[in-house]
Design a protein around this motif. Structure first.
Motif, PDB file in Angstrom:
ATOM      1  N   ALA A   1       0.830  -1.205   0.000  1.00  0.00           N
ATOM      2  CA  ALA A   1       0.000   0.000   0.000  1.00  0.00           C
ATOM      3  C   ALA A   1       0.864   1.255   0.000  1.00  0.00           C
ATOM      4  CB  ALA A   1      -0.929  -0.013   1.212  1.00  0.00           C
ATOM      5  N   ALA A   2       1.969   1.224   0.745  1.00  0.00           N
ATOM      6  CA  ALA A   2       2.855   2.378   0.796  1.00  0.00           C
ATOM      7  C   ALA A   2       3.571   2.594  -0.527  1.00  0.00           C
ATOM      8  CB  ALA A   2       3.874   2.207   1.926  1.00  0.00           C
ATOM      9  N   VAL A   3       3.861   1.495  -1.246  1.00  0.00           N
ATOM     10  CA  VAL A   3       4.516   1.599  -2.545  1.00  0.00           C
ATOM     11  C   VAL A   3       3.689   2.438  -3.502  1.00  0.00           C
ATOM     12  CG1 VAL A   3       5.225   0.300  -4.592  1.00  0.00           C
ATOM     13  CG2 VAL A   3       5.798  -0.550  -2.317  1.00  0.00           C
ATOM     14  N   LEU A   4       2.368   2.270  -3.437  1.00  0.00           N
ATOM     15  CA  LEU A   4       1.475   2.994  -4.348  1.00  0.00           C
ATOM     16  C   LEU A   4       0.792   4.183  -3.680  1.00  0.00           C
ATOM     17  CD1 LEU A   4      -0.203   0.044  -6.300  1.00  0.00           C
ATOM     18  CD2 LEU A   4       1.726   1.460  -6.972  1.00  0.00           C
ATOM     19  N   ALA A   5       1.329   4.614  -2.533  1.00  0.00           N
ATOM     20  CA  ALA A   5       0.681   5.701  -1.789  1.00  0.00           C
ATOM     21  C   ALA A   5       0.582   6.986  -2.604  1.00  0.00           C
ATOM     22  CB  ALA A   5       1.439   5.965  -0.490  1.00  0.00           C
ATOM     23  N   GLN A   6       1.597   7.269  -3.422  1.00  0.00           N
ATOM     24  CA  GLN A   6       1.611   8.505  -4.215  1.00  0.00           C
ATOM     25  C   GLN A   6       1.114   8.288  -5.640  1.00  0.00           C
ATOM     26  OE1 GLN A   6       2.336  11.311  -2.552  1.00  0.00           O
ATOM     27  NE2 GLN A   6       2.643   9.965  -0.782  1.00  0.00           N
ATOM     28  N   PHE A   7       0.658   7.078  -5.921  1.00  0.00           N
ATOM     29  CA  PHE A   7       0.192   6.773  -7.270  1.00  0.00           C
ATOM     30  C   PHE A   7      -1.160   7.442  -7.511  1.00  0.00           C
ATOM     31  CE2 PHE A   7      -1.396   3.576 -10.490  1.00  0.00           C
ATOM     32  CZ  PHE A   7      -0.464   3.905 -11.465  1.00  0.00           C
ATOM     33  N   PRO A   8      -1.357   8.083  -8.668  1.00  0.00           N
ATOM     34  CA  PRO A   8      -2.633   8.745  -8.926  1.00  0.00           C
ATOM     35  C   PRO A   8      -3.800   7.763  -8.916  1.00  0.00           C
ATOM     36  CG  PRO A   8      -0.972   9.392 -10.531  1.00  0.00           C
ATOM     37  CD  PRO A   8      -0.416   8.233  -9.773  1.00  0.00           C
ATOM     38  N   SER A   9      -4.963   8.266  -8.590  1.00  0.00           N
ATOM     39  CA  SER A   9      -6.156   7.429  -8.611  1.00  0.00           C
ATOM     40  C   SER A   9      -6.480   7.039 -10.049  1.00  0.00           C
ATOM     41  CB  SER A   9      -7.344   8.180  -8.002  1.00  0.00           C
ATOM     42  OG  SER A   9      -7.723   9.269  -8.843  1.00  0.00           O
ATOM     43  N   LEU A  10      -7.182   5.933 -10.200  1.00  0.00           N
ATOM     44  CA  LEU A  10      -7.596   5.515 -11.535  1.00  0.00           C
ATOM     45  C   LEU A  10      -8.490   6.568 -12.164  1.00  0.00           C
ATOM     46  CD1 LEU A  10      -7.428   3.032 -13.492  1.00  0.00           C
ATOM     47  CD2 LEU A  10      -9.700   2.429 -12.644  1.00  0.00           C
ATOM     48  N   ALA A  11      -9.371   7.142 -11.362  1.00  0.00           N
ATOM     49  CA  ALA A  11     -10.263   8.190 -11.872  1.00  0.00           C
ATOM     50  C   ALA A  11      -9.467   9.403 -12.340  1.00  0.00           C
ATOM     51  CB  ALA A  11     -11.261   8.596 -10.790  1.00  0.00           C
ATOM     52  N   GLY A  12      -8.423   9.755 -11.584  1.00  0.00           N
ATOM     53  CA  GLY A  12      -7.598  10.896 -11.968  1.00  0.00           C
ATOM     54  C   GLY A  12      -6.858  10.653 -13.271  1.00  0.00           C
ATOM     55  N   MET A  13      -6.354   9.440 -13.447  1.00  0.00           N
ATOM     56  CA  MET A  13      -5.661   9.116 -14.691  1.00  0.00           C
ATOM     57  C   MET A  13      -6.639   9.097 -15.863  1.00  0.00           C
ATOM     58  SD  MET A  13      -2.775   6.283 -13.608  1.00  0.00           S
ATOM     59  CE  MET A  13      -3.891   5.171 -12.722  1.00  0.00           C
ATOM     60  N   ALA A  14      -7.809   8.538 -15.628  1.00  0.00           N
ATOM     61  CA  ALA A  14      -8.815   8.487 -16.695  1.00  0.00           C
ATOM     62  C   ALA A  14      -9.248   9.895 -17.098  1.00  0.00           C
ATOM     63  CB  ALA A  14     -10.013   7.661 -16.238  1.00  0.00           C
ATOM     64  N   ASP A  15      -9.428  10.758 -16.125  1.00  0.00           N
ATOM     65  CA  ASP A  15      -9.835  12.139 -16.415  1.00  0.00           C
ATOM     66  C   ASP A  15      -8.761  12.885 -17.200  1.00  0.00           C
ATOM     67  OD1 ASP A  15     -12.229  11.758 -15.133  1.00  0.00           O
ATOM     68  OD2 ASP A  15     -11.624  12.742 -13.261  1.00  0.00           O
ATOM     69  N   ALA A  16      -7.503  12.595 -16.911  1.00  0.00           N
ATOM     70  CA  ALA A  16      -6.396  13.308 -17.557  1.00  0.00           C
ATOM     71  C   ALA A  16      -6.384  13.090 -19.060  1.00  0.00           C
ATOM     72  CB  ALA A  16      -5.071  12.871 -16.945  1.00  0.00           C
ATOM     73  N   ILE A  17      -6.880  11.939 -19.507  1.00  0.00           N
ATOM     74  CA  ILE A  17      -6.846  11.644 -20.947  1.00  0.00           C
ATOM     75  C   ILE A  17      -8.244  11.367 -21.521  1.00  0.00           C
ATOM     76  CG2 ILE A  17      -4.478  10.805 -20.969  1.00  0.00           C
ATOM     77  CD1 ILE A  17      -5.534   7.966 -20.703  1.00  0.00           C
ATOM     78  N   GLY A  18      -9.268  11.549 -20.691  1.00  0.00           N
ATOM     79  CA  GLY A  18     -10.633  11.309 -21.152  1.00  0.00           C
ATOM     80  C   GLY A  18     -10.899   9.860 -21.484  1.00  0.00           C
ATOM     81  N   ALA A  19     -10.501   8.971 -20.603  1.00  0.00           N
ATOM     82  CA  ALA A  19     -10.560   7.532 -20.891  1.00  0.00           C
ATOM     83  C   ALA A  19     -11.670   6.822 -20.122  1.00  0.00           C
ATOM     84  CB  ALA A  19      -9.223   6.882 -20.549  1.00  0.00           C
ATOM     85  N   ARG A  20     -12.053   5.692 -20.636  1.00  0.00           N
ATOM     86  CA  ARG A  20     -12.903   4.750 -19.911  1.00  0.00           C
ATOM     87  C   ARG A  20     -12.009   3.616 -19.418  1.00  0.00           C
ATOM     88  NH1 ARG A  20     -13.475   0.328 -23.227  1.00  0.00           N
ATOM     89  NH2 ARG A  20     -13.178   0.695 -25.473  1.00  0.00           N
ATOM     90  N   ALA A  21     -12.438   2.957 -18.354  1.00  0.00           N
ATOM     91  CA  ALA A  21     -11.631   1.877 -17.781  1.00  0.00           C
ATOM     92  C   ALA A  21     -12.377   0.551 -17.910  1.00  0.00           C
ATOM     93  CB  ALA A  21     -11.337   2.166 -16.314  1.00  0.00           C
ATOM     94  N   GLU A  22     -11.616  -0.488 -18.234  1.00  0.00           N
ATOM     95  CA  GLU A  22     -12.189  -1.822 -18.292  1.00  0.00           C
ATOM     96  C   GLU A  22     -11.279  -2.798 -17.560  1.00  0.00           C
ATOM     97  OE1 GLU A  22     -10.892  -3.627 -22.552  1.00  0.00           O
ATOM     98  OE2 GLU A  22     -12.265  -1.900 -22.695  1.00  0.00           O
ATOM     99  N   PRO A  23     -11.846  -3.762 -16.838  1.00  0.00           N
ATOM    100  CA  PRO A  23     -11.018  -4.709 -16.084  1.00  0.00           C
ATOM    101  C   PRO A  23     -10.226  -5.630 -17.001  1.00  0.00           C
ATOM    102  CG  PRO A  23     -13.323  -5.366 -16.028  1.00  0.00           C
ATOM    103  CD  PRO A  23     -13.292  -4.020 -16.671  1.00  0.00           C
ATOM    104  N   VAL A  24      -9.051  -6.022 -16.534  1.00  0.00           N
ATOM    105  CA  VAL A  24      -8.197  -6.961 -17.258  1.00  0.00           C
ATOM    106  C   VAL A  24      -7.959  -8.164 -16.344  1.00  0.00           C
ATOM    107  CG1 VAL A  24      -5.987  -7.332 -18.397  1.00  0.00           C
ATOM    108  CG2 VAL A  24      -7.085  -5.078 -18.503  1.00  0.00           C
ATOM    109  N   PRO A  25      -8.710  -9.246 -16.509  1.00  0.00           N
ATOM    110  CA  PRO A  25      -8.522 -10.415 -15.645  1.00  0.00           C
ATOM    111  C   PRO A  25      -7.185 -11.080 -15.908  1.00  0.00           C
ATOM    112  CG  PRO A  25     -10.076 -10.909 -17.416  1.00  0.00           C
ATOM    113  CD  PRO A  25      -9.798  -9.437 -17.496  1.00  0.00           C
ATOM    114  N   ILE A  26      -6.614 -11.673 -14.873  1.00  0.00           N
ATOM    115  CA  ILE A  26      -5.325 -12.354 -14.980  1.00  0.00           C
ATOM    116  C   ILE A  26      -5.563 -13.861 -14.991  1.00  0.00           C
ATOM    117  CG2 ILE A  26      -3.056 -12.706 -13.935  1.00  0.00           C
ATOM    118  CD1 ILE A  26      -3.411 -10.012 -12.564  1.00  0.00           C
ATOM    119  N   PRO A  27      -5.221 -14.558 -16.067  1.00  0.00           N
ATOM    120  CA  PRO A  27      -5.423 -16.008 -16.118  1.00  0.00           C
ATOM    121  C   PRO A  27      -4.533 -16.714 -15.097  1.00  0.00           C
ATOM    122  CG  PRO A  27      -4.150 -15.274 -18.006  1.00  0.00           C
ATOM    123  CD  PRO A  27      -4.608 -14.038 -17.313  1.00  0.00           C
TER     124      PRO A  27
END
Length: 371
Positions: free
Chosen positions: A269-295
């Motif tokens: 959790a501390a490693v990603l403490a300063q990582f931007p939120s997914l919503a913030g990243m999506a807003d920065a480029i006007g993106a939609r988000a979709e899940p990527v399952p890991i097999p």
């Protein structure tokens, strides 16, 4: 070369014991396939070549089980192994050279009575995180076809593609005109022959005109950038569309999605403490988000890849290709490995995680931003 070599002669030339060669024979790792005139088993040329690969990987710290998997890959020939070994050795040499240079600078400063800052002391560990972990990428980090299909589908009909933070080239589509951007010399040096041209640059300052590409892509790299939002905006500037594989930390209790971070590595959790939120990243480029399952049998050794194969996290070369372990530090890594190892031996891990052993895929927070 002779038609065959005796066990004793191979042992002498290779600098190993006859007992070691017999052990490799017993476990099926390297079996002498020729015969001497007297009927004794001997090594043919192909056997010696295979032994050379085994010993080279062994001296780089790989376990016998992992070596068996590496050299047993039918899609990898002797040349591919040599390139992989060369990359690993160059990375080790470069890291040693960088540490020696940093130590020399600190010794010189201390000899003059100068203070050495924390930043200068940490420089001894390496200039870039990617340079520290890059050498292991060619071993465990490769393209996972099911994740690739989702990424390439998001590229649509784009013909010109910019791959930002390209690393060694995983997920670069072969049927498009690709330009790669990678700041790490270690990574650039390990890109396969014939791969896309690679420019030494950072995501936050892309050396291209506005709208130079149909699409810009970035795969599992945003968390390494100095300024992720600035890098994403640069991608938006130089390309008509943007496709980014990243990680979602917006969901409350997201650390509990994965048993490794929940039970063994709360420091994640501390490693990603300063990582931007997914919503913030999506807003920065006007993106939609979709899940990527890991097999469950994910071929790409990313951090979450072994969620149904916990024993893999005990292997040093697997962890070396994951930036998380470099960030949390050696003591935390050793504690985590020891605790997981004990739980695997005792059966506690299986008791805690019985719900995952039959799953074909898992949603552990990987997200594809498509703009």
């Amino acid at each position: 070369m002779e038609d065959h070599w005796t066990v004793g002669r191979v042992a002498e030339r290779a600098g190993v014991s006859v007992r070691t060669l017999h052990h490799y024979d017993e476990i099926g790792l390297v079996r002498p396939s020729a015969r001497t005139a007297a009927g004794y088993r001997a090594y043919a040329a192909d056997d010696v070549e295979r032994l050379r690969e085994v010993l080279a990987y062994r001296r780089l710290g790989f376990g016998l089980r992992e070596i068996a998997e590496l050299i047993g890959d039918p899609s990898t020939d002797a040349v591919a192994h040599l390139r992989r070994l060369r990359g690993l050795l160059l990375e080790r040499r470069d890291r040693a050279d960088a540490m020696v240079a940093a130590i020399d600078r600190e010794l010189a400063a201390r000899a003059k009575g100068l203070n050495v800052t924390p930043e200068e002391q940490l420089e001894m560990l390496g200039v870039r995180l990617y340079d520290a972990i890059g050498g292991a990428y060619t071993v465990t980090r490769c393209t996972e076809p099911r994740i690739a299909a989702q990424i390439w589908d998001a590229l649509g009909d784009a013909q010109t593609v910019l791959n930002v933070g390209a690393g060694t080239g995983s997920y670069e589509p072969a049927d498009r005109d690709v330009t790669a951007v990678e700041p790490s010399a270690v990574m650039r040096g390990q890109r396969p022959a014939g791969s896309a041209r690679c420019v030494a640059a950072a995501a936050e300052n892309l050396p291209f005109e506005d709208g130079s590409f149909d699409v810009a892509m970035a795969v599992s790299t945003v968390h390494h950038w100095e300024d992720p939002i600035a890098g994403l905006r640069e991608m938006r500037r130089v390309a008509g569309r943007v496709v980014v594989l990243t990680f979602d930390t917006d969901e409350p209790g997201w650390q509990d999605r994965f048993w490794l971070t929940r039970d063994y590595l709360p420091e994640f959790a501390a490693v990603l403490a300063q990582f931007p939120s997914l919503a913030g990243m999506a807003d920065a480029i006007g993106a939609r988000a979709e899940p990527v399952p890991i097999p469950w049998d994910c071929a790409d050794g990313l951090f979450e890849a072994y969620w149904r194969r916990p024993g893999a996290y005990l292997e040093d070369h697997v962890r070396r290709a994951m930036s998380v372990w470099t960030r949390v530090g050696t003591q935390t890594e050793q504690r985590t490995v020891q605790s997981l190892s004990e739980d695997l031996d005792s059966g506690r891990w299986a008791e805690r995680n019985s719900d995952v052993v039959d799953l074909a895929e898992a949603d552990l927070g990987l997200r594809l931003l498509v703009a």
